[in-house]
Design an enzyme around this catalytic site. Sequence first.
Site, PDB file in Angstrom:
ATOM      1  N   MET A  27       0.845  -1.194   0.000  1.00 46.44           N
ATOM      2  CA  MET A  27       0.000   0.000   0.000  1.00 46.44           C
ATOM      3  C   MET A  27       0.886   1.252   0.000  1.00 46.44           C
ATOM      4  O   MET A  27       0.438   2.335   0.361  1.00 46.44           O
ATOM      5  CB  MET A  27      -0.936  -0.014   1.207  1.00 46.44           C
ATOM      6  N   GLY A  33      11.102  -2.681   5.659  1.00 47.60           N
ATOM      7  CA  GLY A  33      10.363  -3.948   5.710  1.00 47.60           C
ATOM      8  C   GLY A  33       9.889  -4.340   4.308  1.00 47.60           C
ATOM      9  O   GLY A  33      10.085  -5.484   3.864  1.00 47.60           O
ATOM     10  N   HIS A  34       9.277  -3.378   3.587  1.00 45.62           N
ATOM     11  CA  HIS A  34       8.839  -3.670   2.212  1.00 45.62           C
ATOM     12  C   HIS A  34      10.045  -4.017   1.333  1.00 45.62           C
ATOM     13  O   HIS A  34       9.989  -4.951   0.532  1.00 45.62           O
ATOM     14  CB  HIS A  34       8.162  -2.444   1.591  1.00 45.62           C
TER      15      HIS A  34
HETATM   16  O1  PAF Z   1      -0.193  -5.719   3.744  1.00 46.13           O
HETATM   17  C1  PAF Z   1      -0.601  -4.815   2.993  1.00 46.13           C
HETATM   18  O2  PAF Z   1       0.071  -3.807   2.772  1.00 46.13           O
HETATM   19  C2  PAF Z   1      -1.959  -4.947   2.335  1.00 46.13           C
HETATM   20  O3  PAF Z   1      -2.864  -5.579   3.176  1.00 46.13           O
HETATM   21  C3  PAF Z   1      -1.910  -5.647   0.960  1.00 46.13           C
HETATM   22  C4  PAF Z   1      -1.443  -7.088   1.095  1.00 46.13           C
HETATM   23  C5  PAF Z   1      -0.978  -4.890   0.030  1.00 46.13           C
HETATM   24  C6  PAF Z   1      -3.320  -5.670   0.334  1.00 46.13           C
HETATM   25  O4  PAF Z   1      -3.805  -4.389   0.134  1.00 46.13           O
END
Ligand code: PAF
Length: 277
Positions: A27, A33-34
Amino acid sequence: MKVVKTVQEFRDQRKNLSNPLGFVPTMGFLHEGHLSLVRAAHRECRSVAVSIFVNPTQFGPNEDFEAYPRDMDADLEKLEGEQVDIVLTPDKDDLYPAGFQTWVEVESLTQPLEGIVRPGHFRGVTTVVAKFFNIVQPDRAYFGQKDAQQAAVLRRMAADLNFPLEVITCPTLREPDGLAMSSRNTYLNPEQRKAAAVLYRSLNEARLAFEKGEKNANSLRQLVKNIIAGEPLARLDYVSCADLVTLQELDKIERQALLSMAVFIGKTRLIDNVILG
Ligand code: PAF
């Protein structure tokens, strides 16, 4: 790095992406972390796709959809630095066209924990992730352990709907004081930010007790409650000690367990967990 804004543009590009394709749905407002998920995808796949979409259907009416932090330029710069092949940044009308009425729902795994306090949340998550799986057609999809229930629910969904891909869960990345990295940490003022370290501190104390032989789930829940109660800026929403696979609450820990919690620091609701055993 290609940036595409529509589902159709992504579909047009899909044949140019080498397999296996790793996919990291996000999102946005990306943090380490991402990026650790992107790096894991790079290690295991020949190309990497990321989506950035703040999914409205997973937020309740009183939740922070409008306030959720967004910074597309910074996100794209970070992904460029990670040599991501393609980023999909769809808008709401592309994913939820007029007249939309089809949902994906996982049953019992979505009922406990976050499901109790965030009704409809997982229906929004599974629906949007199923749509992304259809659009992106990845071989592997990467999620963080911080959202342990989400990862379990998505693994179940992928198996139940025969998506030809592997759902991979990567370890939670933490700040030096143990706070799990999260886009929502930006809501905390400096005093709250300090107080937020209590989440991991309490989980860690419980894990140490478990490792020293405490197998009574209630004693571990109580230990966490006591530590959270000692932090004046923290208010416990729930603490759970549940079976890692079924997410059902335990009396005695005999198999792997998920010790998880949600805590309010001011108005910000944070979640965290550790695996026992
Ligand atoms: O974990 C997240 O950021 C959200 O729940 C996801 C998996 C991108 C779905 O919108």
